[in-house]
Design a protein around this motif. Sequence first.
Motif, PDB file in Angstrom:
ATOM      1  N   UNK A  70       0.819  -1.223   0.000  1.00 34.20           N
ATOM      2  CA  UNK A  70       0.000   0.000   0.000  1.00 34.20           C
ATOM      3  C   UNK A  70       0.848   1.266   0.000  1.00 34.20           C
ATOM      4  N   UNK A  71       2.028   1.219  -0.598  1.00 35.29           N
ATOM      5  CA  UNK A  71       2.943   2.356  -0.524  1.00 35.29           C
ATOM      6  C   UNK A  71       2.369   3.608  -1.193  1.00 35.29           C
ATOM      7  N   UNK A  72       1.559   3.439  -2.248  1.00 38.14           N
ATOM      8  CA  UNK A  72       1.012   4.591  -2.951  1.00 38.14           C
ATOM      9  C   UNK A  72      -0.079   5.294  -2.160  1.00 38.14           C
ATOM     10  N   UNK A  73      -0.638   4.635  -1.169  1.00 40.44           N
ATOM     11  CA  UNK A  73      -1.715   5.239  -0.377  1.00 40.44           C
ATOM     12  C   UNK A  73      -1.242   5.722   0.989  1.00 40.44           C
ATOM     13  N   UNK A  74       0.041   5.585   1.282  1.00 39.05           N
ATOM     14  CA  UNK A  74       0.547   5.974   2.592  1.00 39.05           C
ATOM     15  C   UNK A  74       0.843   7.459   2.642  1.00 39.05           C
ATOM     16  N   UNK A  75       0.508   8.091   3.780  1.00 37.34           N
ATOM     17  CA  UNK A  75       0.782   9.504   3.978  1.00 37.34           C
ATOM     18  C   UNK A  75       2.237   9.737   4.359  1.00 37.34           C
ATOM     19  N   UNK A  76       2.594  11.017   4.549  1.00 37.35           N
ATOM     20  CA  UNK A  76       3.989  11.375   4.832  1.00 37.35           C
ATOM     21  C   UNK A  76       4.480  10.777   6.145  1.00 37.35           C
ATOM     22  N   UNK A  77       3.659  10.864   7.201  1.00 40.89           N
ATOM     23  CA  UNK A  77       4.089  10.363   8.510  1.00 40.89           C
ATOM     24  C   UNK A  77       4.249   8.840   8.489  1.00 40.89           C
ATOM     25  N   UNK A  81       7.717   6.484   8.977  1.00 43.34           N
ATOM     26  CA  UNK A  81       7.812   5.363   9.911  1.00 43.34           C
ATOM     27  C   UNK A  81       8.204   4.076   9.177  1.00 43.34           C
ATOM     28  N   UNK A  82       7.597   3.848   8.019  1.00 47.96           N
ATOM     29  CA  UNK A  82       7.925   2.653   7.243  1.00 47.96           C
ATOM     30  C   UNK A  82       9.374   2.699   6.751  1.00 47.96           C
ATOM     31  N   UNK A  83       9.839   3.881   6.381  1.00 45.54           N
ATOM     32  CA  UNK A  83      11.232   4.032   5.955  1.00 45.54           C
ATOM     33  C   UNK A  83      12.182   3.736   7.109  1.00 45.54           C
ATOM     34  N   UNK A  84      11.857   4.263   8.282  1.00 44.52           N
ATOM     35  CA  UNK A  84      12.663   4.008   9.479  1.00 44.52           C
ATOM     36  C   UNK A  84      12.743   2.509   9.771  1.00 44.52           C
ATOM     37  N   UNK A  85      11.602   1.805   9.684  1.00 48.67           N
ATOM     38  CA  UNK A  85      11.590   0.370   9.950  1.00 48.67           C
ATOM     39  C   UNK A  85      12.417  -0.393   8.918  1.00 48.67           C
ATOM     40  N   UNK A  86      12.288  -0.005   7.658  1.00 49.97           N
ATOM     41  CA  UNK A  86      13.004  -0.717   6.596  1.00 49.97           C
ATOM     42  C   UNK A  86      14.519  -0.545   6.734  1.00 49.97           C
ATOM     43  N   UNK A  87      14.961   0.685   6.929  1.00 45.67           N
ATOM     44  CA  UNK A  87      16.396   0.939   7.067  1.00 45.67           C
ATOM     45  C   UNK A  87      16.934   0.292   8.343  1.00 45.67           C
ATOM     46  N   UNK A  88      16.152   0.336   9.413  1.00 41.87           N
ATOM     47  CA  UNK A  88      16.576  -0.294  10.672  1.00 41.87           C
ATOM     48  C   UNK A  88      16.748  -1.791  10.497  1.00 41.87           C
ATOM     49  N   UNK A  89      15.825  -2.411   9.747  1.00 36.04           N
ATOM     50  CA  UNK A  89      15.938  -3.850   9.507  1.00 36.04           C
ATOM     51  C   UNK A  89      17.169  -4.164   8.653  1.00 36.04           C
ATOM     52  N   UNK A 120      18.082   6.742   6.000  1.00 37.67           N
ATOM     53  CA  UNK A 120      16.687   7.108   6.290  1.00 37.67           C
ATOM     54  C   UNK A 120      16.294   8.357   5.504  1.00 37.67           C
ATOM     55  N   UNK A 121      17.161   9.345   5.494  1.00 38.92           N
ATOM     56  CA  UNK A 121      16.868  10.598   4.784  1.00 38.92           C
ATOM     57  C   UNK A 121      16.743  10.369   3.278  1.00 38.92           C
ATOM     58  N   UNK A 122      17.718   9.701   2.700  1.00 34.61           N
ATOM     59  CA  UNK A 122      17.719   9.490   1.242  1.00 34.61           C
ATOM     60  C   UNK A 122      16.529   8.646   0.793  1.00 34.61           C
ATOM     61  N   UNK A 123      16.281   7.546   1.493  1.00 36.59           N
ATOM     62  CA  UNK A 123      15.197   6.644   1.091  1.00 36.59           C
ATOM     63  C   UNK A 123      13.844   7.333   1.241  1.00 36.59           C
ATOM     64  N   UNK A 124      13.665   8.074   2.324  1.00 35.43           N
ATOM     65  CA  UNK A 124      12.390   8.762   2.532  1.00 35.43           C
ATOM     66  C   UNK A 124      12.141   9.796   1.442  1.00 35.43           C
ATOM     67  N   UNK A 125      13.137  10.611   1.162  1.00 32.50           N
ATOM     68  CA  UNK A 125      12.991  11.623   0.110  1.00 32.50           C
ATOM     69  C   UNK A 125      12.762  10.952  -1.242  1.00 32.50           C
ATOM     70  N   UNK A 126      13.462   9.857  -1.483  1.00 31.29           N
ATOM     71  CA  UNK A 126      13.290   9.139  -2.742  1.00 31.29           C
ATOM     72  C   UNK A 126      11.886   8.591  -2.909  1.00 31.29           C
ATOM     73  N   UNK A 127      11.340   8.050  -1.833  1.00 28.13           N
ATOM     74  CA  UNK A 127       9.991   7.476  -1.919  1.00 28.13           C
ATOM     75  C   UNK A 127       8.928   8.539  -2.159  1.00 28.13           C
TER      76      UNK A 127
END
Length: 482
Positions: A70-77, A81-89, A120-127
């Motif tokens: 559901x990445x296309x329907x997710x809001x900024x916040x 959070x999803x970016x943080x979880x992915x990079x942390x994993x 986290x910064x790069x992936x979030x901005x990229x998404x």
Amino acid sequence: MYRRSGHGLEKHLDFIIIDLVLLMLAFVSAYAFRFGSVTKLFASDAYIMRFKIMILAHVVAALSADAYKSILRRGYAVELWKTFLHVSLVLAIMLVFFFAMKNTEALSRVFTFAFYGLAITFVYVGRITRKYCLRKNAGRRKRRKLLLVADIATAEQTLERFDEREILDFELVGVVLTDTVLPDGGEHLFHGLPVVADSLEDAEAYIEHTVLDGVIFAVRHVSPVQRLIEKCEVMGLTVHIALRQLESLLGDETVERLGGVTVVSSCVKLVTGGELFLKRLLDIVGSAVGLVITGVALLFVAPAIYIADPGPIFFKQKRIGQGGAVFDCYKFRSMYTDAEERKKELMAKNEMTGYMFKMENDPRIIGSGEDGTRRGVGWFIRTFSIDELPQFWNVMRGDMSLVGTRPPTVDEWEHYAPHHRVRMRIRPGITGLWQVSGRSEITDFEEVVRLDREYIRTWSIALDIKIILKTVVVVIRRKGSR
């Protein structure tokens, strides 16, 4: 020809590739920040190895944690959070690998923290940039032209679902209503869409003289529109049949061929072969480590058990596994040898509501005093969950998993109501969501079933790792054990 919508990783391959490129950029940038030059990176075998492990960790994280669902329907916040979880994993997988290989000495802490923050910064901005571009260009792309054929109620529900989506790869050119008669004359609209035919016969004429790519049939019964479906197939139009009745099902659905017959299958949780492989790989690695720990514990536990209560060191009991299969479950014996016979006498004191047995001061445990005191080897190995260690052998054999639902006894299984059996749709586990949710405080079996169903429906490798880490904390704190 019709290009089917992608599934799983294929569906969001663009995001996966963008994330990988940005993780690589973050890695190189962090190296330059720490060592002052990128050129040294290519001469460092240690960091080249880390670079390769990062790529592998990204693929594993993408496979195991629903990172792009559901990445296309997710809001900024939510996306942050999803970016943080992915990079942390990704970072956690890297660090675990380095630790297992005893290769953490040369890993710079400055580099690690710099990579973490930059990633986290790069992936979030990229998404969010990618999603912005997709939304901006959605109206410019050539989209398939589809006609909707439906009864009024189903048409309204279907259009509401379409409205929930920001990006569609098709456009509706009109609608045909199968259960209403429209007044003669004038143009009729339904939720802003032109009603292009007054009857199914008129609809046949419409599709013969209109350029269409396909027709969506959202009807309660297919038989009234069967002739129109056949007309579409003869003309080579793609036919989409909306299965509205599937929404009453409780699980995930997929369309597949079963013995040559096309069927819609529904189950509690749909998983891929790759996800099952990763779970089994985690079980094998984890049980191998666990068996080494079990061997060391055996040197001390075995004589202590035999001295306190002469008899077998191991306790073997028939338990129910995945799908109702019976297997022998192994534990270090923490109870007196006549525990099973005495259980019948103690059933009236069961503190669990439902088909499980629990007692705060179980007198069958080795070391129990008549006054309710709890001391001795039996209570010690239970307090620290040492009695569970031999179950790593069950995990290695494939009877159990590291994380799952607790295996019931044969007697408990025979008394289960139908909805209780959902617990055994997966391999039982040494630990699980129930165990890390305060198992001793939960006295209602229905709550256990609810937690087990929640685990099955939301399962991912990331969730298993989270439960394993929580289990370690629970055991160290001696919380929830008896």
